[in-house]
Design a protein around this motif. Sequence first.
Motif, PDB file in Angstrom:
ATOM      1  N   TYR A 106       0.820  -1.217   0.000  1.00 14.02           N
ATOM      2  CA  TYR A 106       0.000   0.000   0.000  1.00 14.02           C
ATOM      3  C   TYR A 106       0.852   1.264   0.000  1.00 14.02           C
ATOM      4  N   GLN A 107       2.067   1.146  -0.535  1.00 13.21           N
ATOM      5  CA  GLN A 107       3.027   2.256  -0.475  1.00 13.21           C
ATOM      6  C   GLN A 107       2.493   3.518  -1.144  1.00 13.21           C
ATOM      7  N   GLU A 108       1.925   3.366  -2.350  1.00 13.79           N
ATOM      8  CA  GLU A 108       1.426   4.548  -3.061  1.00 13.79           C
ATOM      9  C   GLU A 108       0.178   5.112  -2.399  1.00 13.79           C
ATOM     10  N   GLU A 109      -0.695   4.224  -1.941  1.00 15.95           N
ATOM     11  CA  GLU A 109      -1.942   4.662  -1.320  1.00 15.95           C
ATOM     12  C   GLU A 109      -1.687   5.439  -0.036  1.00 15.95           C
ATOM     13  N   GLN A 111       1.151   6.987   0.719  1.00 19.29           N
ATOM     14  CA  GLN A 111       2.022   8.142   0.474  1.00 19.29           C
ATOM     15  C   GLN A 111       3.116   8.281   1.538  1.00 19.29           C
ATOM     16  N   SER A 113       6.140   8.725   1.067  1.00 18.66           N
ATOM     17  CA  SER A 113       7.081   9.790   0.700  1.00 18.66           C
ATOM     18  C   SER A 113       6.686  11.121   1.327  1.00 18.66           C
ATOM     19  N   ASP A 114       5.360  11.334   1.533  1.00 21.19           N
ATOM     20  CA  ASP A 114       4.914  12.567   2.173  1.00 21.19           C
ATOM     21  C   ASP A 114       5.334  12.614   3.642  1.00 21.19           C
ATOM     22  N   ASP A 118      11.435   7.641   1.556  1.00 20.24           N
ATOM     23  CA  ASP A 118      11.510   7.523   0.091  1.00 20.24           C
ATOM     24  C   ASP A 118      11.427   6.086  -0.390  1.00 20.24           C
ATOM     25  N   GLU A 119      11.893   5.138   0.426  1.00 29.50           N
ATOM     26  CA  GLU A 119      11.927   3.737  -0.018  1.00 29.50           C
ATOM     27  C   GLU A 119      11.728   2.815   1.176  1.00 29.50           C
TER      28      GLU A 119
END
Length: 449
Positions: A106-109, A111, A113-114, A118-119
Amino acid sequence: MKIIIAGAGEVGYHLAKLLSYESQDITLIDCNKENLDYADTHLDIRVIKGDATSIRILKEARVSSADLVITVTSSETTNITICVLAKQLGCKRTIARISNTEFISYQEELQFSDLGIDELISPEKLAAAEIKLLLDQSAFNDSYEFEEGALTMVGTILQRTAPFVGKSVKEAARIFPELHFVPIAIQRFGTQYTLIPRGDTLFKEGDQVYFITSKEGVEELYKLIGKQREDIKNVMILGGSNIGYKTARDLCKNRFKVKLIEKDKNKAFELADELPNAMIIQGDGRNVELLEEEGIYDMDAFIAVTGNSETNIMSCLVAKTKNIRKTIALVENMDYFQLSQSIGIDTLINKKLLAANNIFRHIRKGDVVDMTRVNNLNAELLEFVVKPTSRVCDKKIKDLDFPRSAIIGGVIREGEGLIALGDFHIKSGDRIVVCSLPQSINKVERMFL
């Protein structure tokens, strides 16, 4: 490059060791004085004793000027917290080691990075994926995919019956006029010497050879190495660790028949609830009678992933005596890699090496989008994206001033894997897979800047 590593355990120390060889500016932080003392006396790095979640400690490590913070403590909560703090304090990039693979799914969901991360990297997930790939390529003892299989690196030991033993690379290439693979590295039997093959290089019995192949080339390689593709369906896993659980879960999804042996009674019951499609056996997998009772003779593959390297190695050796075609052992000691060929286990895997490979691409120059260190070999595989300003752009491979201790293994163009020979014309946007010995990596990187 200024890099801060939080956590001086096995993964952290191994990363610090590899990065220090690259002449990077490394600071290692840990609460354990013994771990730091060992790293301080064996590596050319700076060490700081303390809790990396402390803002004072991070400032002492000069986090505001850091290019990269890597958090690899045993606590994923700690790792995430350090990354968030480091980014707020001015660090450019952060990488967190985690064990809960839901975070990656669910990394993109979510967020991350916010939040300042970053990884996310899960060594257990990487190990499970590596095992699955090795079972898919059953005749090979090492494997790595680029761009979801557009190009694949495979490794195998040449048997005396292989049709091209005693032939040169050029002669072997003539067997298949439509070439879909290329040899990229060779380790001679009984040596630690890594060779980047050229046209006149001879293949010898016992060589550990690594190839880059497109999807079409895999079948050709089976013929050339004198082996047949064997479907692996029945798999026995020793150890209900995170890797054992993730491997069993992934294999069940792909319709493998899985038996998992776990010594701890409570854990075995938990696994039985979580893995309804696998058969969970509570018992000591070192017991040969138990293995025989549970049908080890009917297994196609045996995977040992307990927390004890010696148990994993010995269990795989027992499995080999039962004529199991594929054996895979998880080991923590990097030195054991040198033994894999001589002791008879097909493949040894190591979480530290897998995590380091995944992290390494973030410290390489040029647009490195993927990389791996080849097991047993002093060589790296790197995938570069060609930019309009790159020195290799709009040139034929044969016209490049490419170092002799490096080789272009293949090109991915618009998602298609291509085996690129001398007349191949490189274009902007191409993804180039390169195998290089350490002494040539800097020169190779400069060609893709």
